[in-house]
Write an enzyme that holds these catalytic residues in place. Sequence first.
Site, short mmCIF file in Angstrom:
data_model
loop_
_atom_site.label_atom_id
_atom_site.label_comp_id
_atom_site.label_asym_id
_atom_site.label_seq_id
_atom_site.Cartn_x
_atom_site.Cartn_y
_atom_site.Cartn_z
N HIS A 273 0.84 -1.21 0.00
CA HIS A 273 0.00 0.00 0.00
C HIS A 273 0.87 1.26 0.00
CE1 HIS A 273 -2.90 -2.82 2.21
NE2 HIS A 273 -3.61 -2.43 1.18
N GLN B 78 -18.46 -5.37 -1.17
CA GLN B 78 -17.62 -6.18 -2.06
C GLN B 78 -17.23 -7.53 -1.46
OE1 GLN B 78 -14.37 -3.14 -2.07
NE2 GLN B 78 -13.00 -4.91 -2.05
N LYS C 231 -1.27 -6.52 -8.04
CA LYS C 231 -1.66 -7.68 -7.22
C LYS C 231 -3.12 -8.06 -7.48
CE LYS C 231 -2.18 -10.11 -3.24
NZ LYS C 231 -3.46 -9.71 -2.75
N ASP C 232 -3.99 -7.02 -7.62
CA ASP C 232 -5.41 -7.26 -7.91
C ASP C 232 -5.64 -6.99 -9.40
OD1 ASP C 232 -6.76 -7.63 -5.08
OD2 ASP C 232 -5.24 -6.09 -4.89
N SER D 160 -0.17 -8.86 1.39
CA SER D 160 -1.63 -8.74 1.43
C SER D 160 -2.07 -8.53 2.87
CB SER D 160 -2.26 -10.03 0.90
OG SER D 160 -3.62 -10.09 1.26
N SER D 161 -3.12 -7.74 3.06
CA SER D 161 -3.62 -7.52 4.42
C SER D 161 -4.04 -8.85 5.05
CB SER D 161 -4.83 -6.59 4.39
OG SER D 161 -4.47 -5.39 3.76
N ARG D 162 -4.52 -9.76 4.22
CA ARG D 162 -5.00 -11.05 4.75
C ARG D 162 -3.86 -11.94 5.25
NH1 ARG D 162 -8.73 -10.03 0.61
NH2 ARG D 162 -10.91 -10.14 1.26
P1 AMP Z 1 -6.69 -3.47 -0.43
O1 AMP Z 1 -6.47 -2.69 0.82
O2 AMP Z 1 -6.28 -4.90 -0.34
O3 AMP Z 1 -8.06 -3.27 -1.00
O4 AMP Z 1 -5.68 -2.85 -1.50
C1 AMP Z 1 -5.64 -1.49 -1.78
C2 AMP Z 1 -4.75 -1.25 -2.96
O5 AMP Z 1 -3.43 -1.72 -2.67
C3 AMP Z 1 -5.21 -2.01 -4.23
O6 AMP Z 1 -5.00 -1.22 -5.37
C4 AMP Z 1 -4.30 -3.21 -4.22
O7 AMP Z 1 -4.10 -3.78 -5.49
C5 AMP Z 1 -3.01 -2.59 -3.69
N1 AMP Z 1 -2.14 -3.64 -3.15
C6 AMP Z 1 -2.49 -4.65 -2.32
N2 AMP Z 1 -1.44 -5.46 -2.10
C7 AMP Z 1 -0.41 -4.96 -2.83
C8 AMP Z 1 0.94 -5.37 -3.03
N3 AMP Z 1 1.44 -6.46 -2.45
N4 AMP Z 1 1.73 -4.62 -3.84
C9 AMP Z 1 1.23 -3.50 -4.45
N5 AMP Z 1 -0.04 -3.07 -4.30
C10 AMP Z 1 -0.85 -3.80 -3.51
#
Ligand code: AMP
Length: 281
Positions: free
Chosen positions: A37, A61, A151-152, A187-189
């Site tokens: 992030h 979502q 990543k997504d 990943s947050s997870r």
């Molecule tokens: P999320 O909080 O998981 O919804 O992710 C928020 C943003 O951060 C999204 O655009 C994700 O694709 C990006 N993101 C999540 N994990 C990564 C990662 N490992 N590297 C780069 N961007 C990421």
Amino acid sequence: MILFKKAADLSHFLTQKANAGNKIGFVPTMGALHPGHISLIGYSKMNCALTVCCIFVNPTQFNDANDFEKYPITLDKDIDLLEKNGCDVLFLPDAKEIYQNRLSSLPHYDIGYLETVLEGKYRSGHFQGVCQVVHRLLDIVKPHNIYLGQKDYQQCMVIKKLIALIDIKTDVIICPTLREPDGLAMSSRNIRLNVSERKKATKISETLQFIKKEIKPGQLNELKDWAVKKLTTEGFKADYVEIANAATLEIINKWDGTLPIVAIAAAYLNEIRLIDNLLLQ
Ligand code: AMP
């Protein structure tokens, strides 16, 4: 860093900044922030005068109530990280601020094919929820650039489609996936993985790397079947391991050796669903 909880206040502030000639970069997140992030914040800061981050765990979502309930929340740490990394504005809305009591009458977005494959197929309704929240956030922030993580992969394509559908002038900047030293995509997870799951979790990126190394023009089914079996043997329940056209996500079963393609996977380790992808050219 300035913190806003109300959409109207943020909108007013950002309109003034934009009118004064400031380029606005936007990084939407669901919190539990990690260096992936923060890298998006960094890309935004490189190109924009003002970087806005949003933390909102968007209920619409989640296709799995348990996943929503257990989604990690680390707000104090997140605020600290954003401040240390020079984020200018944090938007921290609640669901009422985003959905204005209209949860039962949210719009439907015609995102076509993207909703029928891969994440669209396995997470029913997920991309409608993504479009609903991102549309609302774009209306509030009106950024010049939105920064998203590769990543997504499919989500990036969906948000590009959404921006075309709603006809706004925001550029989508897709940033590389940040990984742990052993290759696991951040990943947050990942916080939810126990010690043995965390050890196994690297098998997803290893499998994608193996595909990248072994892929040859011709039929791809054997390679895909091998990948699913490999993850299953390692204790995953794989939703899919696929090879797809990198521009459209059309599934590719026979490759001509030149078309840009992406290897993409989603698999459960017990309760926790992990996704990853790798461009093959
Ligand atoms: P999320 O909080 O998981 O919804 O992710 C928020 C943003 O951060 C999204 O655009 C994700 O694709 C990006 N993101 C999540 N994990 C990564 C990662 N490992 N590297 C780069 N961007 C990421």
